[in-house]
Design an enzyme around this catalytic site. Structure first.
Site, PDB file in Angstrom:
ATOM      1  CG  HIS A 113      -1.895  -1.165   1.170  1.00 18.87           C
ATOM      2  ND1 HIS A 113      -3.025  -1.141   0.386  1.00 18.87           N
ATOM      3  CD2 HIS A 113      -1.887  -2.369   1.781  1.00 18.87           C
ATOM      4  CE1 HIS A 113      -3.682  -2.282   0.528  1.00 18.87           C
ATOM      5  NE2 HIS A 113      -2.998  -3.046   1.369  1.00 18.87           N
ATOM      6  CB  THR A 163      11.795  -7.717   5.747  1.00 16.15           C
ATOM      7  OG1 THR A 163      13.105  -7.795   6.318  1.00 16.15           O
ATOM      8  CG2 THR A 163      10.747  -7.849   6.849  1.00 16.15           C
ATOM      9  CE  LYS A 164      17.084  -5.395   4.878  1.00 17.67           C
ATOM     10  NZ  LYS A 164      16.126  -4.442   4.463  1.00 17.67           N
TER      11      LYS A 164
END
Length: 186
Positions: A113, A163-164
């Site tokens: 978003h 996240t990576k």
């Protein structure tokens, strides 16, 4: 000019209230409702999975309940196993490699978003592909964030938040997930 579907698949902001996207979302939700009334071994399970996930190998297995947005953006390799209560939000492609095991309640997200709060008031989002390599094991309750690539033969600890990107042969745990050690095929 790109359609809203093309924009979403290309990582651009797309209008999620677009009629084409809404129709495809509705079609998937009907199939998901049917799937989630079935049990492993049900004669209708394979037929329903093939219709919901048309780009997946016939040996891939998904245990109900299962939830996704569109289904056609999900590609499951040979002998993939997804345990119950998995959520895959597939605005962009999600590719899961051969012989990969997904634990219960794993969540895989492609939507992103807008950062600006005014933009978030609009029905827009972008989506970023997720790729999980061959022979991986994703522990129960793990969360895979948008745009992440997990290499081959990786293990993601239960409850971890990835996240990576992670290189091949990594054992990663934590929030955010970090590589704890290199795996040597043992």
């Amino acid at each position: 000019m790109a359609t809203e579907k093309e924009k979403m698949r290309n990582g651009e902001l797309a209008n999620t209230s677009d009629p084409e996207l809404m129709a495809e979302l509705s079609k998937a939700k009907v199939l998901i409702a049917k799937l989630n009334t079935l049990y492993l071994g049900s004669p209708d399970l394979r037929v329903t999975l093939d219709e919901l996930l048309p780009n997946s190998h016939s040996t891939a297995m998904v245990c109900p309940p299962f939830y996704c947005d569109y289904g056609y953006n999900i590609e499951l390799g040979e002998n993939v196993f997804i345990n119950f209560n998995c959520v895959i939000l597939d605005g962009a492609p999600v590719k899961i490699g051969h012989h990969t095991l997904i634990g219960p309640s794993v969540q895989i997200y492609t939507p992103q978003h807008p950062m600006n709060y005014l933009d978030r008031r609009q029905p827009v989002e972008s989506a970023h592909p997720v790729t999980i390599g061959d022979d991986c094991w994703i522990g129960g309750g793990a969360i895979i964030c948008p745009g992440v690539t997990i290499g081959n033969r990786c293990i993601i600890g239960a409850g971890s938040v990835v996240t990576k990107d992670l290189p091949d042969d990594s054992l990663a745990v934590g929030n955010p997930a970090i590589v704890k050690r290199k795996l040597n095929g043992d």
